[in-house]
Design a protein around this motif. Sequence first.
Motif, PDB file in Angstrom:
ATOM      1  N   ALA A   1     -28.210 -76.712  51.095  1.00 14.09           N
ATOM      2  CA  ALA A   1     -27.563 -77.133  49.404  1.00 14.09           C
ATOM      3  C   ALA A   1     -26.214 -77.098  49.182  1.00 14.09           C
ATOM      4  N   ASP A   2     -24.944 -76.259  50.279  1.00 14.55           N
ATOM      5  CA  ASP A   2     -24.140 -76.045  49.453  1.00 14.55           C
ATOM      6  C   ASP A   2     -23.106 -76.854  49.681  1.00 14.55           C
ATOM      7  N   THR A   3     -23.255 -77.924  51.269  1.00 15.67           N
ATOM      8  CA  THR A   3     -22.373 -78.909  51.521  1.00 15.67           C
ATOM      9  C   THR A   3     -22.763 -80.243  50.508  1.00 15.67           C
ATOM     10  N   PRO A   4     -21.319 -81.109  50.498  1.00 17.12           N
ATOM     11  CA  PRO A   4     -21.699 -82.567  49.583  1.00 17.12           C
ATOM     12  C   PRO A   4     -22.042 -83.709  50.299  1.00 17.12           C
ATOM     13  N   SER A   5     -23.118 -83.266  51.166  1.00 15.69           N
ATOM     14  CA  SER A   5     -23.644 -84.004  52.139  1.00 15.69           C
ATOM     15  C   SER A   5     -24.066 -85.464  51.205  1.00 15.69           C
ATOM     16  N   ALA A   6     -24.647 -86.619  51.927  1.00 22.03           N
ATOM     17  CA  ALA A   6     -25.330 -87.742  51.466  1.00 22.03           C
ATOM     18  C   ALA A   6     -26.424 -87.411  50.567  1.00 22.03           C
ATOM     19  N   LEU A   7     -26.973 -88.068  50.196  1.00 18.35           N
ATOM     20  CA  LEU A   7     -28.264 -87.912  49.369  1.00 18.35           C
ATOM     21  C   LEU A   7     -29.535 -88.939  49.711  1.00 18.35           C
ATOM     22  N   GLN A   8     -30.865 -88.392  50.198  1.00 16.62           N
ATOM     23  CA  GLN A   8     -31.695 -89.042  50.200  1.00 16.62           C
ATOM     24  C   GLN A   8     -31.484 -90.401  48.784  1.00 16.62           C
ATOM     25  N   ARG A   9     -32.454 -91.367  48.918  1.00 17.22           N
ATOM     26  CA  ARG A   9     -32.196 -92.557  47.643  1.00 17.22           C
ATOM     27  C   ARG A   9     -33.574 -92.217  46.920  1.00 17.22           C
ATOM     28  N   ILE A  10     -34.493 -91.152  47.476  1.00 18.99           N
ATOM     29  CA  ILE A  10     -35.742 -91.141  46.672  1.00 18.99           C
ATOM     30  C   ILE A  10     -35.277 -89.555  45.920  1.00 18.99           C
ATOM     31  N   GLY A  11     -35.930 -89.388  45.171  1.00 21.73           N
ATOM     32  CA  GLY A  11     -36.334 -87.536  44.666  1.00 21.73           C
ATOM     33  C   GLY A  11     -37.297 -88.005  43.804  1.00 21.73           C
ATOM     34  N   CYS A  12     -37.386 -86.914  43.249  1.00 19.55           N
ATOM     35  CA  CYS A  12     -39.029 -86.836  41.758  1.00 19.55           C
ATOM     36  C   CYS A  12     -38.599 -85.698  40.885  1.00 19.55           C
ATOM     37  N   VAL A  13     -38.061 -85.691  39.535  1.00 19.27           N
ATOM     38  CA  VAL A  13     -37.654 -85.501  38.288  1.00 19.27           C
ATOM     39  C   VAL A  13     -38.795 -84.793  37.634  1.00 19.27           C
ATOM     40  N   GLY A  14     -38.529 -83.262  37.443  1.00 19.07           N
ATOM     41  CA  GLY A  14     -39.273 -82.692  36.540  1.00 19.07           C
ATOM     42  C   GLY A  14     -38.826 -82.317  35.834  1.00 19.07           C
ATOM     43  N   ARG A  15     -39.827 -81.597  34.618  1.00 23.34           N
ATOM     44  CA  ARG A  15     -39.415 -80.741  33.101  1.00 23.34           C
ATOM     45  C   ARG A  15     -39.697 -79.226  33.554  1.00 23.34           C
ATOM     46  N   VAL A  16     -38.575 -78.728  33.346  1.00 18.86           N
ATOM     47  CA  VAL A  16     -38.799 -76.859  33.548  1.00 18.86           C
ATOM     48  C   VAL A  16     -39.763 -76.614  32.535  1.00 18.86           C
ATOM     49  N   THR A  17     -41.160 -75.660  32.506  1.00 19.11           N
ATOM     50  CA  THR A  17     -42.026 -75.801  31.997  1.00 19.11           C
ATOM     51  C   THR A  17     -41.696 -73.690  31.458  1.00 19.11           C
ATOM     52  N   GLN A  18     -41.627 -73.691  32.692  1.00 19.36           N
ATOM     53  CA  GLN A  18     -40.499 -71.834  32.279  1.00 19.36           C
ATOM     54  C   GLN A  18     -40.096 -71.479  33.017  1.00 19.36           C
ATOM     55  N   PHE A  19     -39.455 -70.198  32.579  1.00 19.40           N
ATOM     56  CA  PHE A  19     -38.361 -69.923  33.337  1.00 19.40           C
ATOM     57  C   PHE A  19     -38.170 -68.519  33.128  1.00 19.40           C
ATOM     58  N   SER A  20     -37.574 -67.448  33.323  1.00 20.58           N
ATOM     59  CA  SER A  20     -37.209 -65.799  33.381  1.00 20.58           C
ATOM     60  C   SER A  20     -36.178 -65.618  33.705  1.00 20.58           C
ATOM     61  N   GLU A  21     -35.769 -64.148  33.822  1.00 20.74           N
ATOM     62  CA  GLU A  21     -34.252 -64.188  34.240  1.00 20.74           C
ATOM     63  C   GLU A  21     -34.612 -62.458  34.631  1.00 20.74           C
ATOM     64  N   THR A  22     -34.014 -61.683  35.592  1.00 15.58           N
ATOM     65  CA  THR A  22     -34.223 -61.560  35.704  1.00 15.58           C
ATOM     66  C   THR A  22     -33.159 -60.089  35.857  1.00 15.58           C
ATOM     67  N   GLU A  23     -33.301 -58.813  36.296  1.00 17.68           N
ATOM     68  CA  GLU A  23     -32.479 -58.255  35.729  1.00 17.68           C
ATOM     69  C   GLU A  23     -30.751 -58.021  36.099  1.00 17.68           C
ATOM     70  N   ASP A  24     -30.574 -58.428  37.750  1.00 13.90           N
ATOM     71  CA  ASP A  24     -29.412 -59.254  37.926  1.00 13.90           C
ATOM     72  C   ASP A  24     -28.582 -60.763  37.455  1.00 13.90           C
ATOM     73  N   GLY A  25     -29.666 -61.351  37.351  1.00 11.41           N
ATOM     74  CA  GLY A  25     -28.600 -62.573  36.317  1.00 11.41           C
ATOM     75  C   GLY A  25     -29.324 -63.620  36.838  1.00 11.41           C
ATOM     76  N   ARG A  26     -30.263 -63.709  38.077  1.00  5.87           N
ATOM     77  CA  ARG A  26     -31.176 -64.915  38.311  1.00  5.87           C
ATOM     78  C   ARG A  26     -32.556 -65.108  37.521  1.00  5.87           C
TER      79      ARG A  26
END
Length: 224
Positions: free
Chosen positions: A71-96
């Motif tokens: 995922a960290d390589t700037p490769s070409a992308l597939q032509r179809i993806g899916c969008v999602g809405r962020v509905t939940q998020f939580s932070e860990t102690e180390d910033g993730r």
Amino acid sequence: MIQNPDLPEVIPVFPLPGALLLPRARLPLHLFEPRYLQMLDDCLKTPGRLIGMIQPQPQPRSDGTDGAEAADTPSALQRIGCVGRVTQFSETEDGRYMITLAGLSRFRLIEEVEGFTPYRRAKVSWEGFGRDLGPTETDPEFDRASFLNLLSQFFAAEELQTDWESLKEADDELLINSLSMLLGFDPEDKQALLEAPSLSTRRETLVTLMEFTLRGGSNDEMLQ
């Protein structure tokens, strides 16, 4: 549910091999790279809180075979993806961050957008995916008993465990889409499941993939 006019022309995209998001499904993600932490921060400042999941295109390996790049390589992308809405998020102690994306609609990638963000963005089209924003799909020809029997064989062969009572009670779309997202098929197979035009087609693709795995076939054979 978010409506079509609220879907923007340009969205941030998260290229991740093997990660599949489908409309009306939920995908948990673990963000820790600085660029994706920045993407989340920017996303949470927008009304839609949208992130597009998309897979890198398979790239030739040194051994001559194909495989999705990291995922960290700037490769070409597939032509179809899916969008999602962020509905939940939580932070860990180390910033993730642990986040959950609720799938809204598939999109067709038109072109990547250059800019000053450390993450990738793309101009996309939502045409042809109107069904994604509609009600839950059904599969009129779904033979649940036969499907669950095949699934039981597949789980036994792959040494997987599940809550069978929950599977028996799940509606058609939840069952088929959840399995499509969770089972460990190759990125190319995941892309085929994403691009299936209907729930019935996705179920047929899923059955084919499970049967092929049980026969011990390789991905190279599958592509021939």
